[in-house]
Design an enzyme around this catalytic site. Structure first.
Site, mmCIF file in Angstrom:
data_model
loop_
_atom_site.group_PDB
_atom_site.id
_atom_site.type_symbol
_atom_site.label_atom_id
_atom_site.label_comp_id
_atom_site.label_asym_id
_atom_site.label_seq_id
_atom_site.Cartn_x
_atom_site.Cartn_y
_atom_site.Cartn_z
ATOM 1 N N ALA B 35 59.219 -51.329 -30.989
ATOM 2 C CA ALA B 35 58.024 -50.498 -30.798
ATOM 3 C C ALA B 35 56.818 -51.379 -30.459
ATOM 4 C CB ALA B 35 57.735 -49.712 -32.069
ATOM 5 N N ASP B 36 55.849 -50.819 -29.750
ATOM 6 C CA ASP B 36 54.564 -51.493 -29.608
ATOM 7 C C ASP B 36 53.534 -50.716 -30.429
ATOM 8 O OD1 ASP B 36 53.727 -49.296 -28.118
ATOM 9 O OD2 ASP B 36 53.952 -50.307 -26.193
ATOM 10 N N SER B 37 52.285 -51.172 -30.398
ATOM 11 C CA SER B 37 51.282 -50.567 -31.279
ATOM 12 C C SER B 37 51.076 -49.077 -30.964
ATOM 13 C CB SER B 37 49.960 -51.328 -31.168
ATOM 14 O OG SER B 37 49.490 -51.290 -29.834
ATOM 15 N N LEU B 38 51.187 -48.720 -29.690
ATOM 16 C CA LEU B 38 51.028 -47.297 -29.338
ATOM 17 C C LEU B 38 52.202 -46.468 -29.858
ATOM 18 C CD1 LEU B 38 49.683 -47.475 -25.663
ATOM 19 C CD2 LEU B 38 48.396 -47.144 -27.770
ATOM 20 N N ASP B 39 53.414 -47.069 -29.811
ATOM 21 C CA ASP B 39 54.584 -46.354 -30.344
ATOM 22 C C ASP B 39 54.403 -46.037 -31.825
ATOM 23 O OD1 ASP B 39 56.215 -46.313 -28.005
ATOM 24 O OD2 ASP B 39 56.694 -48.424 -28.314
#
Lengths: 422, 80
Positions: B35-39
């Protein structure tokens, strides 16, 4: 300036996913029109469109999973998905897979869209209204911005050159290819993936275009007959979804790496109507100046042109204004009889920001196969002209120089000229 | 596995597009599940929606593994 050629093609259209399948169906006079699927149309004036055929990928259907990770599909509107698919096809067709830093930095992306994520904006506005700001997705913005087609293509393929996007309504695709060709000609990049993508077939899109009286409404019971450029019974355009992308590169570079060359981009003209926000100047003056600029840049005469892929949206005003402009371009000199001009929007509809790119691809294929695609449903031309409007059936003929017109709301005009490369 | 854990796992699989066997209790959303921060923002939003609770920003920042989410939501749903 450096010579620029087209070496890769990619397309998602209402006729098929893929360039060759779309082209073969177009030449076979098939239409992508049908009753709108996927949302309620009972209260809409227009109930027909040309939607991308979805499926498992067989029979040239569009299977999103073949082009984008399902978890990313959820984050974007369909125009990004279509644009990514078309760009990926074009890069594969060009056999261009930049691996070194230098190659990546010399390869850019310039893909536009007319209105971007209209559907997602509408849906999110409802979410905001009903559930409040805490339910607005963190991917709402990134999945609707027009330049995010270029963004996703760049990220997915590691393309680190110029990253740009054009927004000029229905001229977007043509402007994107023209501008990208100039970036290469001027040395800002050696390769560009260029084109347009659109997915405006949703309730708000149909309602909006119907409100400004742009859409066909008389053929809801006969969708395949609705898009009929130049015909006396035409009453507006039929909306289409999809995307078209090309790979552009220098002529010298293409020769050196042994790439197949579809055509050379030799002319690009631009103009503004300064007339009306949605209606074309009925004298066709803006269109004429756009074509003249492209012809001048190409260093040819109007009589050299074998085929024009018309903007020809099937609106009462626009088709005749363009014809007037083309007659003005040709002047009184002989040679008019030698020109073929068709509107492929009769088969695939109006792809708005993708139209100019998809139609430039048809022009490249007309050169490759020495055949011009038909204008469907042209039963009774509304004006007499000596120009061959290629009614109903594709026609084999010599095709060396091709011009593609695109005109957009706001009075924005673009013309591309392609030439066969021996 | 508790009902809460099952529902959390389902959301994580769907949103991050990962295989079920990777969604273990100590799996870190960013380090282990891609995941990234937006996820992670979207995941928290999906948890709120599924469980009908509000997860304040400071609490959301402390939810970094699947187990963190299950424990938070166990507590939050028990309280409501």
């Amino acid at each position: 300036m450096r010579r620029v050629v087209i070496t890769g093609l990619g397309m998602v259209s209402p006729l098929a996913c893929g360039v060759e399948d779309t082209w073969q169906r177009l030449l076979a006079s098939q239409s992508g029109a049908g009753p709108i699927q996927g949302f309620e149309t009972s209260d809409l004036a227009c109930k027909i469109a040309m939607q991308v055929p979805r499926g498992d990928g067989s029979n040239a259907t569009f299977n999103p999973d073949q082009w984008m990770d399902p978890k990313d599909q959820r984050k974007v509107d369909d125009y990004i998905l279509y644009g990514v698919a078309a760009a990926t096809q074009a890069l594969a067709d060009a056999n261009w897979k930049p691996q070194t830093d230098e190659d990546r930095e010399r390869t850019g992306v310039l893909i536009g869209s007319g209105i971007g994520g209209l559907g997602g904006i509408a849906e999110t506005a409802i979410t905001l209204h009903e559930k409040g700001p805490r339910r607005v997705s963190p991917f709402f913005i990134s999945g609707r911005l027009i330049n995010l087609v270029s963004g996703y293509v760049s990220i997915m393929h590691g393309l680190k050159g110029p990253n740009h996007a054009v927004v000029t309504a229905c001229s977007t695709g043509a402007h994107a290819i023209g501008d990208a060709a100039r970036l290469i000609a001027l040395g800002d990049a050696d390769f560009m993936v260029a084109g347009g993508a659109e997915s405006a077939i949703n309730r708000i899109g149909i309602a909006g275009f119907a409100a400004c009286k742009a859409l066909s409404t008389n053929f809801n019971d006969r969708p395949k007959q609705a898009s009929r450029p130049y015909d006396r019974d035409r009453d507006g355009f039929v909306m289409g979804d999809g995307a078209g992308c090309v790979v552009l590169e220098t002529y010298e570079g293409a020769k050196a790496r042994g790439a197949k060359i579809y055509a050379e981009v030799i002319g690009y003209g631009l103009s503004g109507d300064a007339y009306h926000i949605t209606a074309p100047d009925p004298t066709g003056n803006g269109a004429l100046r756009s074509m003249r600029a492209a012809v001048k840049r190409a260093g040819i005469t109007p009589q050299d042109i074998d085929y024009i892929n018309a903007h020809g949206t099937s609106t009462p005003l626009g088709d005749e204004a363009e014809l007037t402009a083309v007659h003005g371009l040709l002047g009184t000199a002989d040679g008019t009889n030698a020109l073929s001009m068709s509107s492929t929007k009769s088969a695939i509809g109006h792809l708005l920001g993708a139209a100019g790119a998809v139609e430039a691809i048809f022009c490249a294929l007309a050169i490759r196969d020495q055949i011009v695609p038909p204008t469907l449903n042209l039963d009774n031309p509304s004006v007499t002209t000596s120009i061959d409007l290629v009614p109903h059936k594709a026609r084999k003929r010599e095709v060396e120089f091709v011009l593609s017109n695109s005109f957009g709301f706001g009075g924005t005009n673009a013309s591309l000229i392609l030439k066969a490369v021996a | 596995m508790s009902d809460v854990a099952e529902r959390v796992k389902k959301i994580v699989i769907e949103h991050l597009g990962v295989d079920a066997d990777k969604v273990t209790d100590d799996a870190n959303f960013i380090e282990d599940l891609g995941a990234d921060s937006l996820d992670t923002v979207e995941l928290v939003m999906a948890f709120e929606e599924e469980f009908g609770v509000e997860i304040p920003d400071d609490a959301a920042e402390s939810i970094v593994t699947v187990g963190d989410a299950v424990r938070f939501l166990d507590k939050a749903t028990a309280a409501s």
